[in-house]
Structure formats: C-alpha cells, structure tokens
Scaffold this motif. Sequence first.
Motif, short mmCIF file in Angstrom:
data_model
loop_
_atom_site.label_atom_id
_atom_site.label_comp_id
_atom_site.label_asym_id
_atom_site.label_seq_id
_atom_site.Cartn_x
_atom_site.Cartn_y
_atom_site.Cartn_z
N ILE A 124 18.79 -4.91 11.32
CA ILE A 124 19.20 -5.56 12.63
C ILE A 124 20.59 -6.41 12.66
O ILE A 124 21.33 -6.49 13.51
CB ILE A 124 18.23 -6.84 12.96
CG1 ILE A 124 16.86 -5.86 13.57
CG2 ILE A 124 18.85 -7.50 14.33
CD1 ILE A 124 15.60 -6.99 13.80
N ALA A 125 20.81 -7.09 11.46
CA ALA A 125 22.02 -7.96 11.23
C ALA A 125 23.30 -7.08 11.19
O ALA A 125 24.15 -7.55 11.60
CB ALA A 125 22.04 -8.36 10.05
N ILE A 130 12.12 -8.08 5.61
CA ILE A 130 13.68 -8.18 5.41
C ILE A 130 14.45 -7.08 5.67
O ILE A 130 15.58 -6.98 6.13
CB ILE A 130 13.57 -8.44 3.86
CG1 ILE A 130 13.12 -10.06 3.84
CG2 ILE A 130 15.17 -8.51 3.28
CD1 ILE A 130 13.16 -10.79 2.16
N LEU A 133 19.77 -16.08 12.97
CA LEU A 133 19.42 -14.66 13.02
C LEU A 133 18.21 -14.30 12.28
O LEU A 133 17.20 -13.66 12.76
CB LEU A 133 20.42 -14.13 11.94
CG LEU A 133 20.29 -12.39 12.05
CD1 LEU A 133 20.03 -11.91 13.61
CD2 LEU A 133 21.57 -11.77 11.55
N MET A 167 13.16 -15.58 5.35
CA MET A 167 14.07 -14.31 5.03
C MET A 167 15.35 -14.70 5.01
O MET A 167 16.31 -14.01 4.84
CB MET A 167 13.64 -13.29 6.24
CG MET A 167 12.11 -12.66 6.30
SD MET A 167 12.07 -11.51 7.29
CE MET A 167 12.82 -11.97 8.88
N MET A 214 15.20 -6.72 9.19
CA MET A 214 16.17 -7.89 9.40
C MET A 214 17.59 -7.30 9.20
O MET A 214 18.21 -7.52 9.96
CB MET A 214 15.82 -9.22 8.98
CG MET A 214 16.81 -10.05 9.13
SD MET A 214 16.46 -11.68 8.12
CE MET A 214 16.69 -11.09 6.66
N LEU A 215 17.73 -6.70 7.83
CA LEU A 215 18.93 -6.46 7.44
C LEU A 215 19.62 -5.36 8.22
O LEU A 215 20.85 -5.57 8.63
CB LEU A 215 18.88 -6.09 5.81
CG LEU A 215 18.51 -7.17 5.08
CD1 LEU A 215 18.62 -6.41 3.44
CD2 LEU A 215 19.78 -8.39 5.19
#
Lengths: 196, 176
Positions: free
Chosen positions: A106-107, A100, B54, B64, A103-104
């Motif tokens: 990447i976001a 996570i 995403l 996620m 991913m954040l």
Amino acid sequence: MSANDSASERSPLAGVSRATLFASFLKMGLLGFGGVLPWARRIIVDERRWLDDREFAELIGLCQVLPGPNVVNLAVIIGARSHGPLGSLIAMTGILFVPIGVMLSIAIFYAAVAHAPVARNAIAGASAAAAGLILGTALRLLLQTRPPPRGILPGAAAFVAVGVLQWPLLWVILVLIVVGIAAEWRAARRARAESA
Amino acid sequence: MTVVEILVEIAVRFALLSLVAIGGINAILPEIHRVVVDVEGWMTSPEFAELFALAQLAPGPNAMVVALIGWKVAGLAGALVATLAACGPSSVACYVAWHWADRLRHSSGRAIVQRALAPIAIGLIMASGYTLALGADHSPGAFALTALAAAALAFTRVNPVWVLLAAAIAGIAGLA
C-alpha cells in the motif's frame, strides 16, 4: 486429570489445527483497520470460543503488562497454547508479518491516492468509527466481566491517567498493578478468614 | 554510514527498546522518533508523522509502524530488521513469561494477579479508544460516528466491517 496437566490439554485451543490458527490471526490482522483488538475479541471469544470474555480480559491484562505490542503478545500466547513455539510463530505471521507485507505494498501507492478528497473524507469517517470500535470493545468487556468496586477503581484510574491526563504508561501500570493486587489479595484473605 | 551499519544500528537500538515497550510500540515511539529524526537525521518529523498515519490506516497492529520506519531508512532489509528487532525480544519474553505463568496456574497468587489485571486492561483499552477519538473527531458528525460505532460494538453483534464501511460512506457524504 492430575493437577500437573498442561492447561492446553483441557482448553479448546488444544484441538485447533495450524491452518485454523493461521487463518484466525490472519483475519484479525487483515480486518484490523484502526486497531486489531476489536477483531481479536470478536474472533477469539464470539467466533472460535477459544476463551470467554473474562479469560480474554485477563489474558489481555497479562499482554499489556509484558513488553511488546499487546496483540502480538496475544498471538504468542494463544499460538503457544495450541502448538507451542511453532504456534506462536504461526499466529504472529498471520497477525503481523502478512499485514506488514500488505502495508508495504500500500505504501508504494499511498502518495498517489492519499490526497484525493474522496479518500481523505472516507478515511476521516472510518477513523472516527475505528476509535468507537475500540471504546465499544472496552465497554463490552466491562459489561461481560462486571468487576467488583475494588477492580473498577484501578480500571477507572488507568483510563483517566493514560487517556485523559496522558501520563506515561509505564509508571501508571506499575503503580496500578501494585494497588490492584493489594486490593485483590486483601479481599481473598478476608474471604478465607470468613470461610474459616 | 553504510547500509549494513544502518541495519546494525536499527537492530541494536530497536531490540533494546523492545524489552521496555510496556504498553506496546506507542510507549517507545517518542524514543524511536528521537533516534531516527533528532540523533540520526534519517527523516524529518513530518515524514515520521506521515509514516505513523499510514501504519494506522493500513489493516494490522499499530506496531507495523516500525516496519515502515525501517523501510524508509533502508528498504526491504530495513523493514525486516526493524520488525524483528522491535517485536522479537518482547515476543520471546512473552513466551517465557507465559510458560512460567502456566506452571503457576493453580496457585492462588496467579488468580489474584489475573483478577487485578483484567479491569486495568479494560481501562487502558478505553484510554486508547479515547486518545484515538481525540485525534479523529474534529466535528460533531465524527463524534457521532465514534459514539454510534462504540454502541454498535458494545450492544449488538453486528460485524465491525459494516460499521467501518458505513462510517467511510458517511465520511464521503461529508458527515465526518
């Protein structure tokens, strides 16, 4: 060994260190593009040999029936079998919390790259393959566990109802569990009657 | 709504949904969509779809997506609260259920339930692969990539990383 010994004392999971547990689940999380399950099977069955294909399929069955993401439930149970509640947290951190964080990160950059044609084409190819990896995992489990016809039928029904017809998962699972357990129970009773 | 009120709202809603999420987050995603888009208006439907895409692209469990939804609504605290609320209660339930199942490990009843669950699990994994393939395969090339990847995983011991990389390169080459 008495019948009261915990399963974890006999399973290869008992000797797993916390670091190995964390590293294994972290690997599943960080390599799991388009789905973690293919990696979970590969690492748990092929690489670490914590479970065989049959045990893995049975455990995933339990994880699917329980509420919550399947692979997170898998982390909870495998973690618990090696280090109790702390093991569950260690495995969850590796498979869920660290990815996570990635991913954040990447976001934040996503908007800048997502619309570049090269990125879109690469993602299109990888998404197609990711779907194939999950189908291949199912096929491999099927070939390795070779369920009898009484198991093939509910399995095929699960695929058609949820995959092809897109029926609500909850009701399909509830009905098929009852049917599947009834079939296994009858077979077990018949086997007992024959051996008696 | 203050940020704290939003966080409490997310925590309560997601924690309740967590306990009925049989089949994972995808099972409760329609309900999450209804709450954050239709009821609260925290984001538009296309924004929701983009977060979903995403989460699929990033490495890690599809669950996620709840962290991204929380992040979009209330920043880092939102991501944390959404993740713990959506995965916490179900994980505790799973731990308790496993403990209970472990005690019954020598009962014939548990063996029967396990044997019954395994093929259903395989059917459901196949269904999720099929659903993903429907979304991803819009050309004969993409369909072939899916089939090749499935065969590679089922019949060889090739590392899936190479399969994904090769497929990404094939995609760049215009084959998907």
